[in-house]
Design a protein around this motif. Sequence first.
Motif: not given
Length: 367
Positions: A61-67, A163-166, A220-225, A229-238
């Motif tokens: 989760a942390y590194w998905g966030w940092r990424a 961001t909170r909702r996603r 965890p990766l998608t929650m971090g993303t 503030g990641g977009s739906p496209e970035q969330i789907a990609a990770i």
Amino acid sequence: MNTSALVDVEDVRTGVDALLRDHLATSRAALGSAYGADALPLLDATDVLLSGGKRLRAAFAYWGWRAHGGNPAAPTPAHHVGAALELFQAAALFHDDVMDNSDTRRGAPTAHLAFAARHRAAGWVGSPEQFGLSAAILLGDLALVASEDLLHHGLRDVPDPTTRRRTRDIFAQMRTEVTVGQYLDMLSQTVPWDDDHAGAERRARHVIRAKSARYSVEHPLTMGTALAGGSPEQIAAIARVGLPLGEAFQLRDDVLGVFGDPAVTGKPAGDDLREGKRTVLVVRAVAAATPAERATIHRDLGRLDLDDAEIDRLRDIIVGTGALASVDGLVDELATKALADLDTLDLDPEARTMIRRLGGAAVARHA
């Protein structure tokens, strides 16, 4: 780097563990004040389980966030998400050990056995076994409530409502999937065997994805993303990276459940065979077995009284049919695909390297 060293990078473990300790201390004070000492063993048991965690989910989760642009100088929200994931895993493990009738977890007696022993030692009225089972179910519920609380606290200072909702939506999806996955796992152990080996493997893969793969790595990766503030496209990609990595992680766990060293895994050798787990490993062994070997698997899988010689006989069948080699190959195939997809994404370079290393450690682990 080994798994422990990877989780220590940028003090991920330190930040997450501090939040977990604070939560337990606050809960201990509140429950002790309101209900007295009788309630405190619940927190003691939660503390024992949490103390043995690897913090891999928190690290993903942390590194998905940092990424995706998370600021390492202000990591508190990401640490809250990581702590929430650790408590969610604790809840799942408390319940899983009840359903699987497991004796040990991380080298210690499972919660339901520990509470049964407490009942028995005190000479209390009623069934020690039922008391232990009931206590473990309540422990899982308590850890689940705590995970929600930590997620809420982590998100309350995030200014963007989207961001909170996603982030919350992914957490909610994860909770539902793991619960359904637990049911599918339980169901798979009860339906009669048939000759539809492809269908059996398909069901085993469904269990892997719902019960473990997605909540171990993908979510965890998608929650971090999402938290970054990641977009739906970035969330789907990770997510396309996280799902195959998570499958490889669980397939490796299934191998360890049969062939792992108890001194390293903290569980008895061959425990998954005694519990009757119809994993991809077992399904592939059944599909490739001779009629006599298949009859042995059907007869012995799920027998709680299997002795070491009988466990070794089942292991020999699994190796002899090529099932172990084929699952090892599937682990490599899934991990290779995931890491190739990772290289195509526009991510912070340091975070990409860390996700790659965490993925490699998760798949190559021995416990």
